[in-house]
Design an enzyme around this catalytic site. Structure first.
Site, PDB file in Angstrom:
ATOM      1  N   GLU A 340       0.809  -1.230   0.000  1.00 44.34           N
ATOM      2  CA  GLU A 340       0.000   0.000   0.000  1.00 44.34           C
ATOM      3  C   GLU A 340       0.844   1.284   0.000  1.00 44.34           C
ATOM      4  O   GLU A 340       0.553   2.220   0.737  1.00 44.34           O
ATOM      5  CB  GLU A 340      -0.915   0.022   1.245  1.00 44.34           C
ATOM      6  CG  GLU A 340      -1.889  -1.128   1.282  1.00 44.34           C
ATOM      7  CD  GLU A 340      -2.683  -1.186   2.581  1.00 44.34           C
ATOM      8  OE1 GLU A 340      -3.903  -1.431   2.508  1.00 44.34           O
ATOM      9  OE2 GLU A 340      -2.110  -1.000   3.672  1.00 44.34           O
TER      10      GLU A 340
HETATM   11  C1  TNX Z   1      -4.278  -3.945   4.805  1.00 40.14           C
HETATM   12  S1  TNX Z   1      -2.632  -6.315   4.415  1.00 40.14           S
HETATM   13  C2  TNX Z   1      -2.998  -3.718   5.261  1.00 40.14           C
HETATM   14  C3  TNX Z   1      -2.784  -3.314   6.652  1.00 40.14           C
HETATM   15  C4  TNX Z   1      -4.064  -3.128   7.390  1.00 40.14           C
HETATM   16  C5  TNX Z   1      -5.016  -4.241   7.030  1.00 40.14           C
HETATM   17  C6  TNX Z   1      -6.293  -4.218   7.788  1.00 40.14           C
HETATM   18  C7  TNX Z   1      -1.604  -5.277   4.198  1.00 40.14           C
HETATM   19  C8  TNX Z   1      -0.391  -5.760   3.603  1.00 40.14           C
HETATM   20  N1  TNX Z   1      -1.881  -4.013   4.540  1.00 40.14           N
HETATM   21  O1  TNX Z   1      -2.009  -2.153   6.697  1.00 40.14           O
HETATM   22  O2  TNX Z   1      -3.803  -3.140   8.741  1.00 40.14           O
HETATM   23  O3  TNX Z   1      -5.298  -4.144   5.654  1.00 40.14           O
HETATM   24  O4  TNX Z   1      -7.068  -5.338   7.535  1.00 40.14           O
END
Ligand code: TNX
Length: 533
Positions: A340
């Protein structure tokens, strides 16, 4: 005269009773028991029941083979597990041959090269409880099976007045995947060393062998880095919601690593980058492109922060962090996040991950990253953790990297069970206990085959999870299912069989005072007397 006769009669009767009682004790018939009916999670590869039982008595000794000093640790672990509820002394001793009846015997055998390091064999007869494996880790996994073969009251911390019988037969067992893990996000909410140890014990009970610690994110930096002390002094102070955060000193981290190691669990530390870095950007102004330190962040948005990918100081920073982290992490992996990174341009992201990968290897470790890292040029020994994007996972495989399967729709422990679950999120799915169990790593994405999969991991993100009770509510009863998906091959698994075995774990959850979610999908039995203890 009459009185005398009566007295004699009483004496005779008394002696007779004693003799009978004594000889009964000598010739105690073993209780018939059916090993195949005991709830075991994960389900073992092969199990043969012989219809009788082994009685663990108060004079039992835990023996291990005399030239196998490395088994002392496992023998002590087993003794410490059994002593509180049995109240037995269970001394640990060495021996050079099979011990006499009534004892436990741990022994290392020679290893076929193709057999897993965690494989074990349990031979349970009326005479002996024999545990063999080629490695300590196999003996340790076998001990978790023994635990589940005993009544659930074995988990209680006070002495119970009862017998301790184990159904007889033979179990031969080994895991499907070499990597079976859970992740704990200690950044969004901080959990202290004692909580992490409890978590380790919970995953060890179901034969998991990896704990991935998400040690940094926008909301907090949780691991002391001596060369950049402000990361924790400043960046570790908060957490989601504005409550005080915290961090592990390097000594505390070492303590976690060694506690895990005793349970044959590898710690994988994650420092998330280049996004999810607000805590670092708040601690050091020079890590920002504009040289201005960010404010600490206690919300739950993602995707707004980024390290400055074209500044050299960024790579000096990462080199220092990974050097210190690698030095205190015995396992082969460092997880660099990479998810992300919405505030980092793709070309900058690729440049950044390529450089960070080199840094990880320079410090003698292999890199793991969330599936987005496939945009960079992955080394074949790097690993991509699939969480959301199948194309990313396939892109990693094309580069000959292995994948860890953590599909958010199935394996995210922070997803709500249903729309009224008081904790958790639901951006990926509601994951009821059956949903969490009913999938196979191999068939989940077209093109991801068995040979591409290193293993399975269930992550617990902690935006909504604040206490150990919260952790347990999200983790139980789903976690045993992920442990089984990692351990037991797909052909041996089905929900209808599993749900009965899971119901059988309830007494254990209660004995261990685990705050579990009593899902309606699971045919839980009525409470029994043991539960009141
Ligand atoms: C996505 S999964 C994220 C996290 C969040 C999560 C909450 C991922 C690699 N990144 O930063 O905490 O969703 O479900």
């Amino acid at each position: 005269m009459l009185i005398q006769t009566k007295r004699n009669l009483v004496t005779i009767l008394l002696v007779a009773t004693l003799v009978i009682t004594f000889s009964c004790e000598q010739k105690r018939e073993a209780t018939p028991m059916d090993l195949s009916q005991i709830s075991l999670i994960p389900k073992p590869v092969s199990l043969e029941a012989t219809g009788s039982s082994f009685l663990l008595g108060e004079n039992a000794v835990i023996y291990y083979k005399n030239d196998q000093e490395q088994l002392l640790q496992e023998a002590n672990y087993l003794a410490e597990m059994l002593r509180p509820a049995t109240g037995f002394a269970l001394p640990v001793q060495t021996i050079d041959k099979d011990p006499e009846a009534g004892n436990i015997y741990l022994t290392l055998t020679s290893k076929d090269s193709h057999v897993s390091n965690e494989a074990y064999k349990l031979q349970i007869t009326e005479e002996l409880l024999k545990v063999s494996a080629s490695k300590q880790s196999g003996i340790f996994r076998a001990i978790q099976t023994i635990r589940q073969l005993l009544p659930a009251s074995i988990e209680l911390s006070e002495k119970q007045e009862q017998t301790w019988e184990i159904a007889s037969g033979t179990i031969m067992d080994y895991p499907e995947y070499e990597y079976r893990g859970a992740m704990l996000d200690v950044s969004r909410h901080f959990f202290d060393v004692a909580d992490v140890k409890t978590f380790i014990d919970h995953i060890a009970a179901y034969k998991m062998n990896v704990l991935h610690l998400h040690l940094s994110d926008d909301q907090g930096w949780r691991i002391e880095i001596k060369s950049w002390p402000n990361l924790t002094e400043h960046g570790g102070q908060t957490e989601v919601g504005g409550t005080p955060g915290g961090f592990y000193t390097q000594e505390q981290y070492a303590d976690i690593v060694s506690y895990a190691k005793e349970r044959h669990i590898m710690i994988i530390p994650e420092i998330d980058m280049p996004g999810h870095t607000n805590a670092a950007l708040a601690s050091y102004a020079e890590l920002n492109c504009d040289e201005k330190a960010r404010e600490l962040y206690t919300g739950t948005e993602v995707g707004f922060s980024s390290l400055c990918t074209d500044k050299e100081i960024t790579y000096k920073f990462i080199d220092d962090v990974i050097r210190e982290l690698a030095a205190m992490t015995p396992g082969p992996y460092i997880h660099i996040g990479g998810d992300e990174s919405h505030s980092t341009e793709l070309k900058d992201y690729i440049y950044f991950i390529d450089r960070v990968q080199d840094i990880v290897y320079k410090h003698g470790k292999q890199m793991i990253g969330w599936d987005e890292v496939r945009h960079a040029k992955l080394k074949p020994t790097s690993v991509a953790q699939f969480w959301a994007d199948a194309e990313n996972a396939l892109g990693a495989i094309e580069q000959n990297a292995m994948v860890i399967m953590s599909p958010a729709k199935k394996a995210y422990l922070d997803m709500q069970y249903d729309s009224i679950t008081p904790l958790g999120l639901h951006w990926a799915a509601y994951i009821e206990v059956d949903e969490g169990y009913n999938w196979d790593p191999v068939n989940y994405v077209d093109g991801i085959k068995r040979e591409h999969i290193l293993g399975v991991e269930a992550p617990l993100w902690s935006e909504t999870v604040k206490t150990m009770d919260d952790i347990e509510y999200m983790v139980f009863p789903r976690l045993p299912g992920y442990a089984e998906i990692g351990w037991t091959s797909g052909e041996l698994r089905n929900w209808d069989d599993y749900k009965v075995r899971l119901a059988g774990q309830k007494e254990r959850f209660k004995a261990l005072k685990i705050n579990y979610y009593p899902s309606v999908k699971v045919p839980w039995a009525e409470d029994s007397v043991t539960n009141e203890n």
